[in-house]
Enzyme design. Structure first.
Site, PDB file in Angstrom:
ATOM      1  N   HIS A 182      16.963  -6.406 -38.215  1.00 28.94           N
ATOM      2  CA  HIS A 182      16.953  -7.648 -38.995  1.00 28.94           C
ATOM      3  C   HIS A 182      18.360  -8.247 -39.015  1.00 28.94           C
ATOM      4  CE1 HIS A 182      15.994 -10.132 -42.711  1.00 28.94           C
ATOM      5  NE2 HIS A 182      17.324 -10.065 -42.768  1.00 28.94           N
ATOM      6  N   GLU A 183      19.338  -7.422 -39.367  1.00 25.68           N
ATOM      7  CA  GLU A 183      20.709  -7.931 -39.506  1.00 25.68           C
ATOM      8  C   GLU A 183      21.263  -8.395 -38.162  1.00 25.68           C
ATOM      9  OE1 GLU A 183      22.306  -8.622 -42.237  1.00 25.68           O
ATOM     10  OE2 GLU A 183      20.621  -7.943 -43.432  1.00 25.68           O
ATOM     11  N   HIS A 225      20.190 -11.811 -37.132  1.00 24.31           N
ATOM     12  CA  HIS A 225      20.982 -12.929 -37.663  1.00 24.31           C
ATOM     13  C   HIS A 225      22.055 -13.341 -36.657  1.00 24.31           C
ATOM     14  CE1 HIS A 225      19.224 -13.560 -41.537  1.00 24.31           C
ATOM     15  NE2 HIS A 225      19.437 -12.334 -41.966  1.00 24.31           N
ATOM     16  N   TYR A 283      21.527 -21.642 -43.675  1.00 21.88           N
ATOM     17  CA  TYR A 283      21.059 -20.518 -44.496  1.00 21.88           C
ATOM     18  C   TYR A 283      20.773 -20.973 -45.929  1.00 21.88           C
ATOM     19  CZ  TYR A 283      20.473 -15.577 -45.560  1.00 21.88           C
ATOM     20  OH  TYR A 283      19.955 -14.344 -45.921  1.00 21.88           O
ATOM     21  N   GLU A 328      15.547 -16.171 -42.386  1.00 22.96           N
ATOM     22  CA  GLU A 328      15.213 -14.838 -42.905  1.00 22.96           C
ATOM     23  C   GLU A 328      13.935 -14.301 -42.255  1.00 22.96           C
ATOM     24  OE1 GLU A 328      16.120 -12.238 -44.850  1.00 22.96           O
ATOM     25  OE2 GLU A 328      18.029 -13.188 -44.488  1.00 22.96           O
ATOM     26  N   ASP A 330      19.101 -17.533 -54.861  1.00 20.27           N
ATOM     27  CA  ASP A 330      18.926 -16.930 -53.536  1.00 20.27           C
ATOM     28  C   ASP A 330      19.001 -17.997 -52.436  1.00 20.27           C
ATOM     29  OD1 ASP A 330      18.268 -15.014 -51.533  1.00 20.27           O
ATOM     30  OD2 ASP A 330      16.113 -15.349 -51.833  1.00 20.27           O
ATOM     31  N   HIS A 375      15.017 -15.408 -49.289  1.00 21.47           N
ATOM     32  CA  HIS A 375      14.336 -14.110 -49.156  1.00 21.47           C
ATOM     33  C   HIS A 375      12.967 -14.128 -49.825  1.00 21.47           C
ATOM     34  CE1 HIS A 375      18.604 -12.855 -48.615  1.00 21.47           C
ATOM     35  NE2 HIS A 375      18.082 -12.008 -47.765  1.00 21.47           N
TER      36      HIS A 375
HETATM   37 ZN   LIG Z   1      18.633 -11.410 -43.660  1.00 19.36          ZN
END
Ligand SMILES: [Zn+2]
Length: 334
Positions: free
Chosen positions: A165-166, A169, A180, A189, A262, A267
């Protein structure tokens, strides 16, 4: 390359979860969550590859370097395992190394993408970041993992889909102008979850029926009442815990959450496109990386997409007629 300079980092755990823990009556829990939140807010994304070690000149072969911050917060820290070196015996180091490799493999084997920038960029990770740091993040150039607290969260290298996931990005940063925040941020996301899940499914050889469609399934300790942090198949059902609260993700546009928290619910509303991917993958059947995955990947790397995304605004904000680069926004692009 589209840069994210001066923008906040992309932490894996959303702030609302840590804020719940910060409201706990237990002083140590509260303290850890506050420190993590404070760190996350102060960190800024870095961009550019000037200081990165040399990447891989051979397509199909990654260059990985895993560092340890030794519980300090200097990045990247001391280098402990580089490409081709044997396992270190430190689970966080070795999981990070394997996770970087598994992510490289999906992108190369399936999409012929040579690392995050498709130019062989070195894959960097730092483990043992900070004291009981309860998060993981992509800072624009590298991966960073905390050890968790051992009470609610295990170490953040434990779930392959968190690593993937990271790193995704990083792919998004090179391919798409997905700001974002708000709907663009929720798409950002969701794409990180989609490819995070695909890396896990590809590594495990799971088809759409046998995949768990969970994100962060190994992260919670047994004290937490939950299966994972997110469920792509059934957003809103991943956890329901006295301390952490209930998974707030919607799975349909009619339940879209209009919030300023957020970064505009990045998210939270990501549950909607996550479920869309799950539905598409189930309808197409077979292996998700062979059927639905390429559709999402082609969309991510489509150059026209960058302009369209810039048409997406806050739901209650005035609609954009055109983007700064001259693209005319259609009425539906709101
Ligand atoms: Zn993320």
């Amino acid at each position: 390359m589209k840069t994210d300079q001066h923008l906040p980092i992309r932490p894996f755990l959303p702030p609302y979860l840590l804020e719940r823990i910060a409201g706990s009556s237990d002083a140590r829990r509260r303290d850890r969550a506050y420190r993590t939140l404070h760190d996350d807010q102060g960190l800024r994304a870095r961009a550019g590859t000037a200081e990165l070690p040399e990447g891989s000149s051979r397509r199909g072969e990654p260059v990985r370097h895993v560092h340890s911050a030794g519980h300090a917060r200097e990045l990247p820290g001391e280098r402990v395992r580089s490409e081709g070196q044997p396992a270190s015996g430190d689970p966080a180091v070795d999981e990070a190394y394997e996770g970087l490799g598994a992510t490289y493999r999906l992108y190369w084997d399936v999409f012929q993408r040579h690392s995050l920038d498709d130019r062989g960029m070195a894959l960097l990770a730092t483990v043992h970041y900070g004291q009981e740091y309860e998060n993981a993040f992509w800072d624009g150039r590298q991966m960073v993992f905390g050890d968790g607290d051992g009470e609610l969260f295990k170490r953040f290298t434990i779930s392959l889909d968190i690593i993937a996931h990271e790193l995704t990005h990083g792919v998004i940063q090179h391919e798409a102008a997905l700001v974002y925040a708000d709907q663009a941020g929720a798409l950002n996301e969701s794409l990180a979850d989609v490819f995070g899940s695909l890396v896990k499914q590809y590594r495990r050889g799971q088809d759409v029926e046998s995949a768990d469609w969970l994100i962060g399934a190994d992260l919670f300790t047994e004290r937490v009442e939950g299966r994972a942090l997110r469920s792509m198949a059934a957003p809103g059902t991943a956890y329901d815990d006295p301390l952490l609260g209930r998974d707030p993700q919607p799975g349909h546009m009619r339940d879209f959450v209009d919030t300023r928290d957020d970064n505009g619910g990045v998210h939270i509303n990501s549950g909607i496109p996550n479920r869309a991917f799950h539905l598409a993958a189930m309808a197409l059947g077979g292996n998700a990386w062979e059927a639905a995955g390429p559709v999402w990947y082609d969309t991510l790397v489509d150059e026209r997409q960058a302009s369209r995304t810039a048409c997406t605004t806050w739901p209650s904000a005035p609609k954009r007629r055109s983007t700064p680069d001259g693209h005319q926004c259609a009425a539906a692009e709101s």
